[in-house]
Design a protein around this motif. Structure first.
Motif, PDB file in Angstrom:
ATOM      1  N   ARG A   1     -17.910   2.152   4.702  1.00  0.00           N
ATOM      2  CA  ARG A   1     -19.237   1.720   4.278  1.00  0.00           C
ATOM      3  C   ARG A   1     -19.293   1.187   2.820  1.00  0.00           C
ATOM      4  O   ARG A   1     -19.717   0.459   2.688  1.00  0.00           O
ATOM      5  N   TYR A   2     -18.446   1.868   2.061  1.00  0.00           N
ATOM      6  CA  TYR A   2     -18.096   1.315   0.806  1.00  0.00           C
ATOM      7  C   TYR A   2     -16.971   0.015   0.868  1.00  0.00           C
ATOM      8  O   TYR A   2     -16.594  -0.366  -0.179  1.00  0.00           O
ATOM      9  N   GLU A   3     -16.270  -0.268   2.055  1.00  0.00           N
ATOM     10  CA  GLU A   3     -15.339  -1.337   2.168  1.00  0.00           C
ATOM     11  C   GLU A   3     -14.130  -1.148   1.372  1.00  0.00           C
ATOM     12  O   GLU A   3     -13.587  -2.058   0.471  1.00  0.00           O
ATOM     13  N   LEU A   4     -13.640   0.236   1.517  1.00  0.00           N
ATOM     14  CA  LEU A   4     -12.475   0.573   0.765  1.00  0.00           C
ATOM     15  C   LEU A   4     -11.325   0.741   1.830  1.00  0.00           C
ATOM     16  O   LEU A   4     -11.458   0.726   2.950  1.00  0.00           O
ATOM     17  N   SER A   5     -10.172   0.294   1.397  1.00  0.00           N
ATOM     18  CA  SER A   5      -8.820   0.411   1.984  1.00  0.00           C
ATOM     19  C   SER A   5      -8.285   1.886   1.832  1.00  0.00           C
ATOM     20  O   SER A   5      -8.616   2.623   0.880  1.00  0.00           O
ATOM     21  N   GLY A   6      -7.763   2.254   2.951  1.00  0.00           N
ATOM     22  CA  GLY A   6      -7.331   3.658   2.898  1.00  0.00           C
ATOM     23  C   GLY A   6      -5.748   3.662   3.421  1.00  0.00           C
ATOM     24  O   GLY A   6      -5.370   2.649   3.949  1.00  0.00           O
ATOM     25  N   TYR A   7      -4.888   4.626   2.906  1.00  0.00           N
ATOM     26  CA  TYR A   7      -3.551   4.799   3.491  1.00  0.00           C
ATOM     27  C   TYR A   7      -3.358   6.487   3.492  1.00  0.00           C
ATOM     28  O   TYR A   7      -4.031   7.477   2.988  1.00  0.00           O
ATOM     29  N   SER A   8      -2.696   6.723   4.443  1.00  0.00           N
ATOM     30  CA  SER A   8      -2.338   8.257   5.109  1.00  0.00           C
ATOM     31  C   SER A   8      -0.881   8.370   4.779  1.00  0.00           C
ATOM     32  O   SER A   8       0.070   7.652   5.190  1.00  0.00           O
ATOM     33  N   VAL A  64       0.520  10.835   5.538  1.00  0.00           N
ATOM     34  CA  VAL A  64       1.445  11.813   6.640  1.00  0.00           C
ATOM     35  C   VAL A  64       1.782  10.663   7.613  1.00  0.00           C
ATOM     36  O   VAL A  64       3.009  10.817   8.099  1.00  0.00           O
ATOM     37  N   ALA A  65       0.866   9.946   7.944  1.00  0.00           N
ATOM     38  CA  ALA A  65       1.378   8.708   9.047  1.00  0.00           C
ATOM     39  C   ALA A  65       2.035   7.429   8.371  1.00  0.00           C
ATOM     40  O   ALA A  65       2.838   6.776   9.030  1.00  0.00           O
ATOM     41  N   ASP A  66       1.963   7.658   6.954  1.00  0.00           N
ATOM     42  CA  ASP A  66       2.534   6.455   6.025  1.00  0.00           C
ATOM     43  C   ASP A  66       2.258   5.096   6.709  1.00  0.00           C
ATOM     44  O   ASP A  66       2.708   4.144   7.104  1.00  0.00           O
ATOM     45  N   PRO A  71       0.671  -1.171  -0.097  1.00  0.00           N
ATOM     46  CA  PRO A  71       0.065  -0.087  -0.195  1.00  0.00           C
ATOM     47  C   PRO A  71       0.863   1.403  -0.118  1.00  0.00           C
ATOM     48  O   PRO A  71       0.419   2.307  -0.600  1.00  0.00           O
ATOM     49  N   GLY A  72       1.934   1.282   0.620  1.00  0.00           N
ATOM     50  CA  GLY A  72       2.915   2.442   0.481  1.00  0.00           C
ATOM     51  C   GLY A  72       3.331   2.729  -0.777  1.00  0.00           C
ATOM     52  O   GLY A  72       3.509   4.072  -1.104  1.00  0.00           O
ATOM     53  N   GLU A  73       3.927   1.631  -1.146  1.00  0.00           N
ATOM     54  CA  GLU A  73       4.436   1.972  -2.754  1.00  0.00           C
ATOM     55  C   GLU A  73       3.283   2.387  -3.673  1.00  0.00           C
ATOM     56  O   GLU A  73       3.471   3.367  -4.448  1.00  0.00           O
ATOM     57  N   ILE A  74       2.144   1.769  -3.471  1.00  0.00           N
ATOM     58  CA  ILE A  74       1.030   2.152  -4.449  1.00  0.00           C
ATOM     59  C   ILE A  74       0.740   3.540  -4.141  1.00  0.00           C
ATOM     60  O   ILE A  74       0.341   4.537  -5.122  1.00  0.00           O
ATOM     61  N   PHE A  75       0.614   4.010  -2.644  1.00  0.00           N
ATOM     62  CA  PHE A  75       0.382   5.378  -2.640  1.00  0.00           C
ATOM     63  C   PHE A  75       1.189   6.410  -3.269  1.00  0.00           C
ATOM     64  O   PHE A  75       1.026   7.298  -3.951  1.00  0.00           O
ATOM     65  N   ASP A  76       2.597   5.960  -3.167  1.00  0.00           N
ATOM     66  CA  ASP A  76       3.744   6.932  -3.706  1.00  0.00           C
ATOM     67  C   ASP A  76       3.432   6.858  -5.147  1.00  0.00           C
ATOM     68  O   ASP A  76       3.727   7.891  -5.986  1.00  0.00           O
ATOM     69  N   GLU A  77       2.976   5.460  -5.858  1.00  0.00           N
ATOM     70  CA  GLU A  77       2.919   5.708  -7.305  1.00  0.00           C
ATOM     71  C   GLU A  77       1.727   6.553  -7.637  1.00  0.00           C
ATOM     72  O   GLU A  77       1.804   7.101  -8.789  1.00  0.00           O
ATOM     73  N   LEU A  78       0.722   6.948  -7.096  1.00  0.00           N
ATOM     74  CA  LEU A  78      -0.365   7.680  -7.284  1.00  0.00           C
ATOM     75  C   LEU A  78       0.007   9.025  -7.457  1.00  0.00           C
ATOM     76  O   LEU A  78      -0.374   9.573  -8.254  1.00  0.00           O
ATOM     77  N   ALA A  79       1.186   9.519  -6.705  1.00  0.00           N
ATOM     78  CA  ALA A  79       1.558  10.877  -6.899  1.00  0.00           C
ATOM     79  C   ALA A  79       2.124  10.979  -8.362  1.00  0.00           C
ATOM     80  O   ALA A  79       2.368  11.929  -8.683  1.00  0.00           O
ATOM     81  N   GLU A  80       2.472   9.741  -9.040  1.00  0.00           N
ATOM     82  CA  GLU A  80       3.239  10.130 -10.225  1.00  0.00           C
ATOM     83  C   GLU A  80       2.227   9.579 -11.163  1.00  0.00           C
ATOM     84  O   GLU A  80       2.388   9.466 -12.740  1.00  0.00           O
ATOM     85  N   GLY A  81       0.901   9.340 -11.051  1.00  0.00           N
ATOM     86  CA  GLY A  81      -0.155   9.090 -11.585  1.00  0.00           C
ATOM     87  C   GLY A  81      -0.412   7.465 -12.170  1.00  0.00           C
ATOM     88  O   GLY A  81      -0.792   7.326 -13.269  1.00  0.00           O
ATOM     89  N   LEU A  82       0.576   6.648 -11.680  1.00  0.00           N
ATOM     90  CA  LEU A  82       0.722   5.601 -11.846  1.00  0.00           C
ATOM     91  C   LEU A  82      -0.337   4.599 -11.197  1.00  0.00           C
ATOM     92  O   LEU A  82      -0.618   4.541  -9.902  1.00  0.00           O
ATOM     93  N   THR A  83      -1.585   3.866 -11.841  1.00  0.00           N
ATOM     94  CA  THR A  83      -2.503   3.359 -11.136  1.00  0.00           C
ATOM     95  C   THR A  83      -2.611   1.730 -11.776  1.00  0.00           C
ATOM     96  O   THR A  83      -3.639   1.032 -11.280  1.00  0.00           O
ATOM     97  N   ALA A  84      -1.557   1.269 -12.315  1.00  0.00           N
ATOM     98  CA  ALA A  84      -1.641  -0.224 -12.722  1.00  0.00           C
ATOM     99  C   ALA A  84      -1.908  -1.366 -11.544  1.00  0.00           C
ATOM    100  O   ALA A  84      -2.546  -2.221 -11.855  1.00  0.00           O
ATOM    101  N   ALA A  85      -1.542  -1.063 -10.466  1.00  0.00           N
ATOM    102  CA  ALA A  85      -1.633  -1.691  -9.535  1.00  0.00           C
ATOM    103  C   ALA A  85      -3.037  -1.785  -8.811  1.00  0.00           C
ATOM    104  O   ALA A  85      -3.396  -2.661  -8.032  1.00  0.00           O
TER     105      ALA A  85
END
Length: 107
Positions: free
Chosen positions: A93-100, A102-104, A15-29
């Motif tokens: 409620r939507y059963e989504l995963s989340g990532y912070s 700031v808190a990493d 999840p941390g790597e995916i979060f970092d990839e989102l900053a670069e617009g990478l969504t393949a994962a």
């Protein structure tokens, strides 16, 4: 000062790597889900001003319309952090995963 939070339904990888990839617009994962689209729609219905701090932004969706069903990234300024508990409840409620960012850590 602001805090970044990302939400998705299904991801392949750390999840941390995916979060970092989102900053670069990478969504393949990330896998598209109607739950992510529903979450996005309800966020904007409840708090229309989130449109200014939400990604993918409308102009990004012109190039990659499928990303609206893959993830929601919020960059909440301090003045909007009072909404976080309600946003997290909605994500559950939507059963989504989340990532912070700031808190990493996974929410």
């Amino acid at each position: 000062m602001s805090s970044d939070f990302a939400f998705w339904k299904v991801c392949r990888g750390d999840p941390g790597e995916i979060f970092d990839e989102l900053a670069e617009g990478l969504t393949a994962a990330l896998q598209a889900s109607s739950d992510v689209s529903g979450f996005r729609g309800e966020l904007l219905s409840r708090w229309p001003d989130l449109v200014d701090v939400l990604e993918p932004a409308a102009e990004d969706l012109l190039e990659a319309p499928g990303d609206a069903a893959k993830y929601v990234l919020l960059t909440l300024p301090v003045g909007m952090l009072d909404r976080l508990d309600d946003i997290l409840g909605l994500a559950r409620r939507y059963e989504l995963s989340g990532y912070s960012g700031v808190a990493d850590q996974v929410l």
